[in-house]
Structures are given as structure tokens and as C-alpha cells.
Scaffold this motif. Structure first.
Motif, PDB file in Angstrom:
ATOM      1  N   LEU A  17       0.760  -1.176   0.143  1.00  0.00           N
ATOM      2  CA  LEU A  17      -0.129   0.045   0.027  1.00  0.00           C
ATOM      3  C   LEU A  17       0.939   1.439  -0.049  1.00  0.00           C
ATOM      4  N   LYS A  18       2.026   1.153   0.748  1.00  0.00           N
ATOM      5  CA  LYS A  18       2.685   2.168   0.893  1.00  0.00           C
ATOM      6  C   LYS A  18       3.295   2.540  -0.598  1.00  0.00           C
ATOM      7  N   ALA A  19       3.917   1.480  -1.267  1.00  0.00           N
ATOM      8  CA  ALA A  19       4.457   1.512  -2.419  1.00  0.00           C
ATOM      9  C   ALA A  19       3.377   2.140  -3.401  1.00  0.00           C
ATOM     10  N   ARG A  20       2.289   1.745  -3.422  1.00  0.00           N
ATOM     11  CA  ARG A  20       1.034   2.361  -4.239  1.00  0.00           C
ATOM     12  C   ARG A  20       1.011   3.698  -3.855  1.00  0.00           C
ATOM     13  N   PHE A  21       0.862   4.238  -2.699  1.00  0.00           N
ATOM     14  CA  PHE A  21       0.704   5.616  -2.327  1.00  0.00           C
ATOM     15  C   PHE A  21       1.939   6.401  -3.091  1.00  0.00           C
ATOM     16  N   GLU A  22       3.058   5.872  -2.979  1.00  0.00           N
ATOM     17  CA  GLU A  22       4.341   6.661  -3.506  1.00  0.00           C
ATOM     18  C   GLU A  22       4.439   6.557  -5.108  1.00  0.00           C
ATOM     19  N   THR A  23       3.810   5.845  -5.695  1.00  0.00           N
ATOM     20  CA  THR A  23       3.911   5.834  -6.994  1.00  0.00           C
ATOM     21  C   THR A  23       2.736   6.170  -8.012  1.00  0.00           C
ATOM     22  N   GLU A  24       1.481   5.888  -7.424  1.00  0.00           N
ATOM     23  CA  GLU A  24       0.423   6.100  -8.012  1.00  0.00           C
ATOM     24  C   GLU A  24      -0.277   7.605  -7.999  1.00  0.00           C
ATOM     25  N   GLN A  25      -0.896   7.876  -9.208  1.00  0.00           N
ATOM     26  CA  GLN A  25      -1.622   9.387  -9.053  1.00  0.00           C
ATOM     27  C   GLN A  25      -2.876   9.186  -8.499  1.00  0.00           C
ATOM     28  N   PRO A  26      -3.687  10.198  -7.886  1.00  0.00           N
ATOM     29  CA  PRO A  26      -4.924  10.409  -7.296  1.00  0.00           C
ATOM     30  C   PRO A  26      -5.830  10.207  -8.556  1.00  0.00           C
ATOM     31  N   PRO A  27      -6.873   9.433  -8.127  1.00  0.00           N
ATOM     32  CA  PRO A  27      -7.831   9.272  -9.424  1.00  0.00           C
ATOM     33  C   PRO A  27      -8.654  10.510  -9.892  1.00  0.00           C
ATOM     34  N   ASP A  28      -8.806  10.746 -11.129  1.00  0.00           N
ATOM     35  CA  ASP A  28      -9.152  11.920 -11.615  1.00  0.00           C
ATOM     36  C   ASP A  28     -10.428  12.453 -11.032  1.00  0.00           C
TER      37      ASP A  28
END
Length: 117
Positions: A17-28
Motif C-alpha cells: 500500500l505504501k508503494a502504491r501511495f508513493e507511485t500512483e496518481q490520485p484518481p481523476d
């Protein structure tokens, strides 16, 4: 499922989840139904493990002297639930996210040490 196994699984989810938080963009669009259903599908199994983990952890810490307090167990479940949503919606500052992340990791590690003794 055994408490130690659940705790280790939750730690792995936490790191993902942390990796996701650091690499993904917020949803449009945070109200996007497809995105909501994707989040629900991916997080439901984690919520299930977390719920069972809380019950077993509370039994453990209430029935013997432990370094983990029952309130910490409940707070960890609540914090993990927050982190789950923040990891997908990316709607919190990094500092706050890391505070939650470290707090959850701390309790998981404490519990694992307790189980090893």
C-alpha cells in the motif's frame, strides 16, 4: 489462520500500500464508480484479515501480560483502514501517511516479538 501469519500478511499488504501511495496518481474523479468497485475488490480481503487479526490480537493481549495494549490493537486496525483508503485515493499529506504507516508497523512488530517469546 494463525495470528502470526495474519500479522505478517498484513505487514506485506502495508508495504504494498505504501508503494502504491508513493507511485500512483490520485484518481481523476473520486466519485468514479468503476474506481470505487476496483478499490472495494482489492481491499475487501485485507479488511477481512484485519478484522480477524483484531479479534485474535485482542484475545492475546487481554489474556496475558503483553507489551501491546488492547487500545493499540484497535487503533492499529482503524489506522490500517484509513491507510487502505489513502493508498488508493491519495488524499492525505505524505507526512500524515507516514505517521500512520510507522505506527501500524510498530504495533505489528511488537506483536510479532510478543508471539516469538
Amino acid at each position: 489462520m494463525e495470528l502470526e501469519t495474519q500479522t505478517r500478511q498484513l505487514k506485506q499488504h502495508l508495504d504494498r500500500l505504501k508503494a502504491r501511495f508513493e507511485t500512483e496518481q490520485p484518481p481523476d474523479n473520486k466519485k468514479d464508480k468503476d474506481f470505487f468497485f476496483k478499490v472495494k475488490e482489492e481491499t475487501t480481503p485485507i479488511y477481512s484479515i484485519l478484522e480477524e487479526w483484531e479479534e485474535k490480537s485482542l484475545d492475546l493481549v487481554k489474556n496475558r501480560k503483553a507489551d501491546v495494549h488492547p487500545h493499540q490493537v484497535t487503533s492499529t486496525r482503524e489506522n490500517m483502514e484509513l491507510l487502505l483508503l489513502h493508498s488508493y485515493y491519495i488524499d492525505v499529506r505524505r507526512k500524515r501517511y507516514m505517521e500512520l504507516y510507522k505506527s501500524i508497523h510498530y504495533v505489528f512488530d511488537q506483536l510479532l516479538r510478543e508471539l516469538a517469546d
